[in-house]
Scaffold this motif. Sequence first.
Motif, PDB file in Angstrom:
ATOM      1  N   PHE A 202       0.811  -1.212   0.000  1.00  0.00           N
ATOM      2  CA  PHE A 202       0.000   0.000   0.000  1.00  0.00           C
ATOM      3  C   PHE A 202       0.852   1.273   0.000  1.00  0.00           C
ATOM      4  O   PHE A 202       0.357   2.355   0.324  1.00  0.00           O
ATOM      5  CB  PHE A 202      -0.945   0.001   1.201  1.00  0.00           C
ATOM      6  N   GLY A 203       2.121   1.144  -0.365  1.00  0.00           N
ATOM      7  CA  GLY A 203       2.952   2.327  -0.497  1.00  0.00           C
ATOM      8  C   GLY A 203       3.150   3.084   0.799  1.00  0.00           C
ATOM      9  O   GLY A 203       2.914   4.295   0.869  1.00  0.00           O
ATOM     10  N   GLY A 204       3.608   2.394   1.812  1.00  0.00           N
ATOM     11  CA  GLY A 204       3.882   3.046   3.083  1.00  0.00           C
ATOM     12  C   GLY A 204       2.665   3.235   3.951  1.00  0.00           C
ATOM     13  O   GLY A 204       2.658   4.099   4.841  1.00  0.00           O
ATOM     14  N   ALA A 205       1.624   2.475   3.721  1.00  0.00           N
ATOM     15  CA  ALA A 205       0.403   2.534   4.544  1.00  0.00           C
ATOM     16  C   ALA A 205      -0.047   1.109   4.833  1.00  0.00           C
ATOM     17  O   ALA A 205       0.466   0.146   4.259  1.00  0.00           O
ATOM     18  CB  ALA A 205      -0.693   3.319   3.834  1.00  0.00           C
ATOM     19  N   PHE A 206      -1.010   0.995   5.733  1.00  0.00           N
ATOM     20  CA  PHE A 206      -1.495  -0.332   6.105  1.00  0.00           C
ATOM     21  C   PHE A 206      -2.909  -0.601   5.620  1.00  0.00           C
ATOM     22  O   PHE A 206      -3.511  -1.603   5.977  1.00  0.00           O
ATOM     23  CB  PHE A 206      -1.415  -0.513   7.623  1.00  0.00           C
ATOM     24  N   SER A 207      -3.439   0.306   4.790  1.00  0.00           N
ATOM     25  CA  SER A 207      -4.771   0.085   4.228  1.00  0.00           C
ATOM     26  C   SER A 207      -4.886   0.850   2.920  1.00  0.00           C
ATOM     27  O   SER A 207      -4.120   1.793   2.656  1.00  0.00           O
ATOM     28  CB  SER A 207      -5.861   0.567   5.196  1.00  0.00           C
ATOM     29  N   TYR A 208      -5.857   0.453   2.120  1.00  0.00           N
ATOM     30  CA  TYR A 208      -6.062   1.112   0.832  1.00  0.00           C
ATOM     31  C   TYR A 208      -6.460   2.571   1.010  1.00  0.00           C
ATOM     32  O   TYR A 208      -6.114   3.434   0.201  1.00  0.00           O
ATOM     33  CB  TYR A 208      -7.139   0.372   0.029  1.00  0.00           C
ATOM     34  N   THR A 209      -7.158   2.868   2.097  1.00  0.00           N
ATOM     35  CA  THR A 209      -7.643   4.228   2.345  1.00  0.00           C
ATOM     36  C   THR A 209      -6.499   5.233   2.367  1.00  0.00           C
ATOM     37  O   THR A 209      -6.624   6.350   1.860  1.00  0.00           O
ATOM     38  CB  THR A 209      -8.405   4.295   3.683  1.00  0.00           C
ATOM     39  N   HIS A 210      -5.376   4.848   2.958  1.00  0.00           N
ATOM     40  CA  HIS A 210      -4.241   5.757   3.087  1.00  0.00           C
ATOM     41  C   HIS A 210      -3.108   5.400   2.128  1.00  0.00           C
ATOM     42  O   HIS A 210      -1.988   5.893   2.270  1.00  0.00           O
ATOM     43  CB  HIS A 210      -3.720   5.735   4.526  1.00  0.00           C
ATOM     44  N   SER A 211      -3.400   4.578   1.155  1.00  0.00           N
ATOM     45  CA  SER A 211      -2.351   4.100   0.250  1.00  0.00           C
ATOM     46  C   SER A 211      -2.042   5.125  -0.838  1.00  0.00           C
ATOM     47  O   SER A 211      -2.711   6.156  -0.970  1.00  0.00           O
ATOM     48  CB  SER A 211      -2.792   2.784  -0.403  1.00  0.00           C
ATOM     49  N   ILE A 212      -1.043   4.824  -1.626  1.00  0.00           N
ATOM     50  CA  ILE A 212      -0.711   5.617  -2.806  1.00  0.00           C
ATOM     51  C   ILE A 212      -0.446   4.655  -3.951  1.00  0.00           C
ATOM     52  O   ILE A 212       0.183   3.608  -3.769  1.00  0.00           O
ATOM     53  CB  ILE A 212       0.504   6.541  -2.555  1.00  0.00           C
ATOM     54  N   ASN A 213      -0.961   4.974  -5.105  1.00  0.00           N
ATOM     55  CA  ASN A 213      -0.675   4.209  -6.319  1.00  0.00           C
ATOM     56  C   ASN A 213      -0.584   5.195  -7.475  1.00  0.00           C
ATOM     57  O   ASN A 213      -0.756   6.398  -7.289  1.00  0.00           O
ATOM     58  CB  ASN A 213      -1.756   3.140  -6.574  1.00  0.00           C
ATOM     59  N   TRP A 214      -0.308   4.700  -8.670  1.00  0.00           N
ATOM     60  CA  TRP A 214      -0.073   5.629  -9.776  1.00  0.00           C
ATOM     61  C   TRP A 214      -1.292   6.480 -10.083  1.00  0.00           C
ATOM     62  O   TRP A 214      -1.164   7.632 -10.532  1.00  0.00           O
ATOM     63  CB  TRP A 214       0.402   4.879 -11.025  1.00  0.00           C
ATOM     64  N   GLU A 215      -2.488   5.971  -9.823  1.00  0.00           N
ATOM     65  CA  GLU A 215      -3.690   6.741 -10.129  1.00  0.00           C
ATOM     66  C   GLU A 215      -3.973   7.816  -9.089  1.00  0.00           C
ATOM     67  O   GLU A 215      -4.631   8.814  -9.393  1.00  0.00           O
ATOM     68  CB  GLU A 215      -4.891   5.800 -10.256  1.00  0.00           C
ATOM     69  N   SER A 216      -3.485   7.619  -7.873  1.00  0.00           N
ATOM     70  CA  SER A 216      -3.739   8.603  -6.820  1.00  0.00           C
ATOM     71  C   SER A 216      -2.503   9.435  -6.502  1.00  0.00           C
ATOM     72  O   SER A 216      -2.495  10.200  -5.538  1.00  0.00           O
ATOM     73  CB  SER A 216      -4.210   7.895  -5.539  1.00  0.00           C
ATOM     74  N   ALA A 217      -1.458   9.285  -7.313  1.00  0.00           N
ATOM     75  CA  ALA A 217      -0.189   9.950  -7.002  1.00  0.00           C
ATOM     76  C   ALA A 217      -0.201  11.436  -7.336  1.00  0.00           C
ATOM     77  O   ALA A 217       0.561  12.211  -6.758  1.00  0.00           O
ATOM     78  CB  ALA A 217       0.952   9.266  -7.753  1.00  0.00           C
ATOM     79  N   ALA A 218      -1.034  11.857  -8.277  1.00  0.00           N
ATOM     80  CA  ALA A 218      -1.037  13.258  -8.725  1.00  0.00           C
ATOM     81  C   ALA A 218      -1.760  14.132  -7.696  1.00  0.00           C
ATOM     82  O   ALA A 218      -2.915  14.516  -7.874  1.00  0.00           O
ATOM     83  CB  ALA A 218      -1.697  13.366 -10.093  1.00  0.00           C
ATOM     84  N   ARG A 219      -1.061  14.467  -6.633  1.00  0.00           N
ATOM     85  CA  ARG A 219      -1.675  15.196  -5.516  1.00  0.00           C
ATOM     86  C   ARG A 219      -1.188  16.639  -5.413  1.00  0.00           C
ATOM     87  O   ARG A 219      -1.602  17.369  -4.524  1.00  0.00           O
ATOM     88  CB  ARG A 219      -1.375  14.472  -4.203  1.00  0.00           C
ATOM     89  N   LEU A 220      -0.302  17.045  -6.316  1.00  0.00           N
ATOM     90  CA  LEU A 220       0.280  18.383  -6.246  1.00  0.00           C
ATOM     91  C   LEU A 220      -0.145  19.209  -7.454  1.00  0.00           C
ATOM     92  O   LEU A 220      -0.528  18.668  -8.490  1.00  0.00           O
ATOM     93  CB  LEU A 220       1.805  18.284  -6.181  1.00  0.00           C
ATOM     94  N   ASN A 221      -0.045  20.515  -7.339  1.00  0.00           N
ATOM     95  CA  ASN A 221      -0.434  21.410  -8.431  1.00  0.00           C
ATOM     96  C   ASN A 221       0.736  21.666  -9.373  1.00  0.00           C
ATOM     97  O   ASN A 221       0.994  22.801  -9.771  1.00  0.00           O
ATOM     98  CB  ASN A 221      -0.960  22.735  -7.864  1.00  0.00           C
ATOM     99  N   SER A 222       1.440  20.617  -9.701  1.00  0.00           N
ATOM    100  CA  SER A 222       2.592  20.724 -10.593  1.00  0.00           C
ATOM    101  C   SER A 222       2.748  19.425 -11.346  1.00  0.00           C
ATOM    102  O   SER A 222       2.888  18.358 -10.746  1.00  0.00           O
ATOM    103  CB  SER A 222       3.865  21.020  -9.789  1.00  0.00           C
ATOM    104  N   ASN A 223       2.739  19.517 -12.667  1.00  0.00           N
ATOM    105  CA  ASN A 223       2.858  18.309 -13.476  1.00  0.00           C
ATOM    106  C   ASN A 223       4.202  17.633 -13.264  1.00  0.00           C
ATOM    107  O   ASN A 223       4.288  16.410 -13.103  1.00  0.00           O
ATOM    108  CB  ASN A 223       2.676  18.643 -14.953  1.00  0.00           C
TER     109      ASN A 223
END
Length: 645
Positions: A202-223
């Motif tokens: 889960f990318g440094g988390a213990f559940s999907y709720t707090h996970s990171i993956n390629w689809e949820s990675a774009a979290r910043l206002n910079s490409n």
Amino acid sequence: MASPWQRWVTGIQQEAKALAFFAVLLTIFRIVFLIIFQLQLANASIADIGMSLWLGFRLSLKTVGFISLVGLVIATIPKVLNLRWPAQTIRTVWYSIVTVILTLLFFGRIPFYRIFNSSYNAMLINGKNDDISAIINTAINEYHAIPFLIGALMTSSLLCWLLVKVLHTHTSDWYPKTRNTQIGTAIASVIGLAVLFVLFRFGGAFSYTHSINWESAARLNSNVLNEAILDDVQALYRVRTIAKRIHALETVQLTADELKAAISQVGGNPYSKTFDEAFTKTITTQRLETAPQSIHVILGESYGLWPFLPEFNKLGTYIVGQGRSIEQKQNAMHTQYALAQGTGTMPAINGLLTGMPDVGLYPNYEKVSYEAPYGLGIASVMKQLGYKTVFWYGGFSTWQNVKDFALSQGFDEFHDASEIDSTAVNAWGVDDGDLFKAISAYMDAHRGEKIINVIMTTSNHPPYSINIEKEGFNSSYVASNLPKSIANTEQQIKELGHIWYADHVMGQFVQREEQQDPSALFVITGDHSERFTFASEEGPQVTSTIPLIFYGKGIQQEWLGQESFGMSIQMIPTLAELVGRPGQTYTSMVPSLFDSYPFVFNHRLWMDSTGIHGEHQPMPGEYRETMDTLRTLAAWRMKQGNVIH
């Protein structure tokens, strides 16, 4: 003789070293990437950069976790079971191979990002059908592929040497000798590996709720920061996921009732015998007093909207002076923003020839496409309105099967670079000037016929080989009027010069043809926009939009409001509404630009009156439902044919 417990503890330490090595390596690659593209970080804060590195580190736990898991399975575990197993040799070979691959991928990411403003993405899928020799030629001559390859191999050799040094550092000699410590070690190993598996999964988390993956990675206002989060393995995983989703569309199945319900949902007639017929529209308003004798749809290579925008006035009035002049004429109308069909040339052509939204499929390679034309495509629509249809391509007909596809979709003629007299030919075709001269010569020989030319240009494309100074390009003026968002480099000036050239010769063609045929109608647009690299971060209004201009006798500016927006395939029904007579019919899944429509979309963006948004951003439910239904219907039509069973 080392006991199994000793071999297990030693092996675990070795895999941990490798895990740490690759975690650090990917972080270093991430930092180097940001340094290379630091000009795009002008508006980014230190906190944003730190967050990008942190999120990237977390996401890369998936990558390094998998790499280390393989090492555990092929080296450590067999060594525990078999004293003679050459664990260290196998481990070294495996991790060295991974190091070389990661280094090659990183070096490849740099030119890829320069071209597509993205790390590895769906363009890799499109590339498999592209002209490989032209791609190789461009990579070598324009993007310095050979020096990059040499640099990558030298760097990977150095990194492999460093890896071996790391693997041969001292490990603790401790191992459990008593039964109790052995039981404790076994329990700790099982629990520890299970916890690490979940944490890395889960990318440094213990559940999907707090996970990171390629689809949820774009979290910043910079490409560039968002793309830096993805290491190259995760970027390739993105490509694989997209490919799987495309494959799922290839097997789309709808019952007759489901198909009819979907057609009805987006405004079609569910009782029609064929799919295309279900989207028949009747022209009710005569907009042009006289139907044009000739129509020219100019699909400009990488002809983006950004130079037309107010924030680029100083530069734009020069490099797209012809397009801007045409756009402002009294007998011209245009959208404020329009979304391209995709990020490549073939998706744009596919959209025009099928009249359907992009779903990730390649209709130019679909069997159904060669059985009968799509009735929604521009050739079918315009032939029904009485026009001879001619496709012009400044490149070569074998590229992406474009000639066979165009002819199968109802074009009466197809002409390419091989037929055009030109001394300026590169791997991708002839110069736009020679292309337009050939079209004018053809029109001179066919005056009196009702003809629509669909013209795909090529000059604004690597290898950027036109002598733009000889053509009259003022590089000094451009260099002195660059906005801060565009780097003042020789390469960037050359690219801007090719935008200028393509616009310049397009304008000359328009002027000549309207003199020869005062009734002529022109549609000026681009195939995509996202290839131009800005030094600073720009939003999708700048990077992902194209002009959509209609120009000709009788057109009125006020027909499209100042805040109108659209998508590229709306060009087809709009053309039909312009040149058709009341009572005539055409087919279209989407409304014309004359009809109010709350939103438009393409392969990854959607737009309404509030602006342009990413597909994964919050979206009104009715928009989402309409978009998904149109995509499903388009996929069904491309795979199953025209007959409604």
